[in-house]
Scaffold this active site. Structure first.
Site, mmCIF file in Angstrom:
data_model
loop_
_atom_site.group_PDB
_atom_site.id
_atom_site.type_symbol
_atom_site.label_atom_id
_atom_site.label_comp_id
_atom_site.label_asym_id
_atom_site.label_seq_id
_atom_site.Cartn_x
_atom_site.Cartn_y
_atom_site.Cartn_z
ATOM 1 N N HIS A 1 -2.482 -0.807 -3.264
ATOM 2 C CA HIS A 1 -3.520 0.200 -3.066
ATOM 3 C C HIS A 1 -3.022 1.490 -3.698
ATOM 4 O O HIS A 1 -2.087 2.103 -3.198
ATOM 5 C CB HIS A 1 -3.782 0.437 -1.583
ATOM 6 N N ASP B 1 -4.467 -4.592 5.797
ATOM 7 C CA ASP B 1 -4.869 -5.482 4.708
ATOM 8 C C ASP B 1 -3.724 -6.437 4.375
ATOM 9 O O ASP B 1 -2.564 -6.032 4.302
ATOM 10 C CB ASP B 1 -5.245 -4.652 3.471
ATOM 11 N N SER C 1 0.870 -1.187 0.000
ATOM 12 C CA SER C 1 0.000 0.000 0.000
ATOM 13 C C SER C 1 0.902 1.231 0.000
ATOM 14 O O SER C 1 1.782 1.338 -0.857
ATOM 15 C CB SER C 1 -0.932 -0.060 1.222
#
Length: 190
Positions: free
Chosen positions: A38, A130, A11
């Site tokens: 992300h 995540d 991310s």
């Protein structure tokens, strides 16, 4: 162990981290590398970002596409990416997971069920949790896992979250992860 696929999740800070991890990987690598990052939607695709880093094909995964060795796939922005039992991709726009779509957990969990003990999961820098549950599932089903050393991560929340669930992961720097992947060329046995 002989891996049949590598899944990578990252991310915040991941664009630069992947430039190190994916650098100079040879086309002889006989497995796919499947990545969720992300990132805001891009109109120029991921191949532009990583163009010239290595000689592998880099592309966004497509729905129902067969997964091929020697290709680096990225989850398209705003789609969850799953691996199906017939080694194809599935895209969906279901609810966000961990405030994210694509979700690393969704990719990792589906890949763990398909590749079981022939899967390598890697978590890099990021600012949320995540991927932690997905990495746990990879380990539970016999796969291996690597976590970027949180001390060098641009954002350490994602690596630290993964380490809370799996304490037996290999902890590596980005350069060490790159060397590890490059050693997997050919028959990719350790």
């Amino acid at each position: 162990m002989k891996y049949k696929a590598i899944v990578i999740g990252t991310s915040a800070g991941g664009v630069e981290a992947l430039k190190i991890v994916l650098k100079d990987i040879e086309p002889t690598i006989e497995l796919p590398i499947i990545i969720v990052i992300h990132i805001k939607e891009r109109t120029d695709g991921f191949s532009k970002i990583y163009e010239g880093l290595n000689r592998l094909t880099i592309k966004e995964a497509e729905d129902k596409e067969d997964i091929k060795n020697g290709v680096i796939y990225f989850a398209p922005s705003n789609y969850h990416l799953s691996i199906e039992d017939d080694y194809t991709f599935s895209l969906s726009v279901e609810e966000k997971v961990n405030y994210s779509r694509p979700s690393i957990d969704i990719l990792f969990e589906s890949a763990a069920e398909v590749y079981t003990d022939n899967l390598l999961g890697i978590i890099l820098t990021g600012a949320n949790s995540d991927g932690a549950l997905g990495l746990e599932k990879i380990k539970k089903l016999g796969g291996e896992c690597i976590v970027q050393d949180p001390k060098e991560a641009y954002f350490d929340i994602m690596p630290r979250s993964a380490l809370k669930y799996i304490s037996t992961c290999k902890l590596m720097s980005l350069n060490s992860i790159n060397r590890y992947i490059k050693k997997l060329g050919g028959n990719n046995c350790e």
